[in-house]
Design an enzyme around this catalytic site. Structure first.
Site, short mmCIF file in Angstrom:
data_model
loop_
_atom_site.label_atom_id
_atom_site.label_comp_id
_atom_site.label_asym_id
_atom_site.label_seq_id
_atom_site.Cartn_x
_atom_site.Cartn_y
_atom_site.Cartn_z
N TRP A 199 0.86 -1.18 0.00
CA TRP A 199 0.00 0.00 0.00
C TRP A 199 0.89 1.24 0.00
O TRP A 199 1.84 1.32 0.80
CB TRP A 199 -0.88 -0.04 1.26
CG TRP A 199 -1.80 1.13 1.42
CD1 TRP A 199 -2.62 1.67 0.47
CD2 TRP A 199 -1.99 1.91 2.61
NE1 TRP A 199 -3.32 2.72 1.00
CE2 TRP A 199 -2.96 2.89 2.31
CE3 TRP A 199 -1.46 1.86 3.90
CZ2 TRP A 199 -3.39 3.83 3.25
CZ3 TRP A 199 -1.89 2.78 4.83
CH2 TRP A 199 -2.85 3.75 4.50
N ASP A 207 -0.16 -5.73 9.33
CA ASP A 207 -1.17 -4.70 9.06
C ASP A 207 -2.45 -5.42 8.65
O ASP A 207 -2.46 -6.13 7.64
CB ASP A 207 -0.68 -3.77 7.94
CG ASP A 207 -1.70 -2.68 7.62
OD1 ASP A 207 -2.75 -2.62 8.27
OD2 ASP A 207 -1.43 -1.88 6.69
N LYS A 212 -13.02 -0.25 7.42
CA LYS A 212 -13.72 -1.02 6.40
C LYS A 212 -14.76 -1.95 7.01
O LYS A 212 -15.88 -2.00 6.55
CB LYS A 212 -12.73 -1.85 5.56
CG LYS A 212 -11.36 -1.21 5.36
CD LYS A 212 -11.34 -0.17 4.28
CE LYS A 212 -10.00 0.56 4.29
NZ LYS A 212 -9.73 1.36 3.14
C1 LMR Z 1 -7.00 2.50 -0.10
O1 LMR Z 1 -5.99 1.82 -0.19
O2 LMR Z 1 -7.65 2.89 -1.09
C2 LMR Z 1 -7.53 2.89 1.25
O3 LMR Z 1 -6.77 2.28 2.23
C3 LMR Z 1 -7.67 4.35 1.45
C4 LMR Z 1 -6.37 5.07 1.58
O4 LMR Z 1 -6.25 5.82 2.55
O5 LMR Z 1 -5.48 4.93 0.74
#
Ligand code: LMR
Length: 397
Positions: free
Chosen positions: A130, A211, A246
């Protein structure tokens, strides 16, 4: 002081939200930010959340400070949800839990805590991971290295390469793993892979950092927590950052939590005092409202059942949409095999298309996704799935 500043590039995920909102086309489809949507394209307040808020409105008696760790009852309930009621780590009082402002708050506080324990430690993150993991962890002073994770050609986990890379990690290095519903790939470790990576981390003295932002959005609450529970049962120390954005749909309330597992109850007390000092130095204490909702739901038999039913509707809908998208693409007669979408879990999968195709989808067809080709499957609906599939087919031909 500010005259030399230059503007920084916008956040690749959050900036899409703005672009989508500005788009006036009625057929627009948002597959960008990781937010659950229903069949009508709305992100409604869950009925259990609404009921809990109604109770809070009449039953809440004070708005006084909540304290650095947040609500003790929230922390107790959320640890049970994460680890299961009878987990030895809970029974042996080896964990410290703190309510945090969202999963990001948890990630950052864990990173600050780890930097305090061993300044400049190395944390290994999956490639890809991420996007916000990178600034959240590195701004705390941790050094980042990557391990191979997702094979964009074979559409599967590069497990052997991942294990070989982690064999190179030094004692005391930290390994960030996604508990479930890997963001951005949707490709999760299976049970055997969790066992193998746990054995490696134990053998090499690596610290697991999990996470888990999507518990319950994959196969179910317990199924999605398999990895975190297994690791917690086998290692002396670990850290977890979790989110209720979520699974409770509480995105804007900022509800998250961190868990620190220590080797003994005595060490847990010391670790807890360090964590609280870290929190005090950053935001002093978390906001109360969202966590009060979660705590109310998890403490009430009827609200918990209502919430679980709603959560199961959500994960079944996501898994159904995965099957439907693959089928709709097949029906468009595309050459590529998209069956991996069905096998992956949670909100996200990479379509595996290029930037030009992604831009065409946005500009010509009003379909929004992240530049990496990550799509939020939960943004699909039976009313737009044919349109999305035919548009994808049009740009990849
Ligand atoms: C995402 O990955 O779209 C979500 O976790 C929102 C974000 O804050 O990036």
């Amino acid at each position: 002081m500010f005259e030399k500043l230059t503007a920084l590039p916008p956040d690749p995920i959050l900036s899409l939200m703005g672009l989508f909102r500005q788009d006036t086309r009625s057929n627009k489809v948002d597959l960008g930010v990781g937010v659950y949507k229903d069949e009508q394209g709305n992100t409604p307040i869950m009925a259990a959340v609404h009921a809990a808020e109604t109770r809070l409105l009449t039953e809440e008696t004070t708005k006084t400070y909540i304290g650095m760790a947040g609500s003790a009852l929230f922390n107790e309930r959320i640890a049970e949800l994460l680890l299961g009621n009878d987990h030895p780590a809970i029974k042996d009082k080896r964990i410290v839990t703190a309510q945090t402002p969202g999963g990001c708050g948890a990630l950052r506080m864990v990173a600050e805590f780890l930097h305090q324990c061993a300044p400049g430690s190395t944390v290994w993150v999956s490639d890809p991971t991420w996007g916000n993991h990178i600034p959240l962890l590195s701004s705390a002073g941790l050094q980042l290295k990557t391990y191979p994770y997702y094979d964009g050609v074979k559409k599967e986990i590069r497990f052997d390469a991942m294990m070989s890379a982690l064999e190179q990690a030094a004692k005391g290095d930290i390994v960030l793993l996604h508990g479930c519903c890997h963001n951005p790939s949707g490709a999760d470790l299976d049970k055997d892979q969790w066992h193998a990576v746990t054995e490696l981390m134990l053998r090499k003295g690596l610290l697991p950092f999990i996470d888990i932002a999507y518990q319950g959005l994959g196969d179910g609450l317990d199924e999605d927590a398999y990895g975190v529970r297994y690791v917690a049962a086998h290692v002396p120390e670990m850290v977890v950052a979790g989110s209720c954005s979520k699974n409770f749909g509480l995105y804007r309330e900022r509800v998250g939590y961190l868990v620190v597992l220590s080797a003994s109850a005595e060490q847990a007390v010391n670790a807890g005092s360090q964590v609280m000092t870290t929190i005090r130095a950053h935001y002093s204490m978390p906001p109360s409202h969202g966590a009060a909702i979660v705590e109310t739901i998890l403490s009430s038999v009827d609200l918990k059942k209502q919430w679980l039913d709603e959560l199961n509707v959500m994960n079944q809908r996501i898994n159904g949409l995965r099957r439907e998208l693959n089928l709709a693409l097949q029906q468009q007669g595309v050459d590529q095999d998209f069956s991996f979408i069905e096998r992956q879990k949670g909100m996200f999968s990479f379509l595996g298309i290029n930037k030009k195709q992604i831009l065409r989808l946005r500009e010509e067809f009003a379909i929004y996704m992240v530049d990496s080709s990550r799509v939020n499957v939960a943004g699909l609906a039976s009313g737009n799935i044919e349109y999305v599939a035919s548009s994808i087919a049009a740009v990849i031909r």
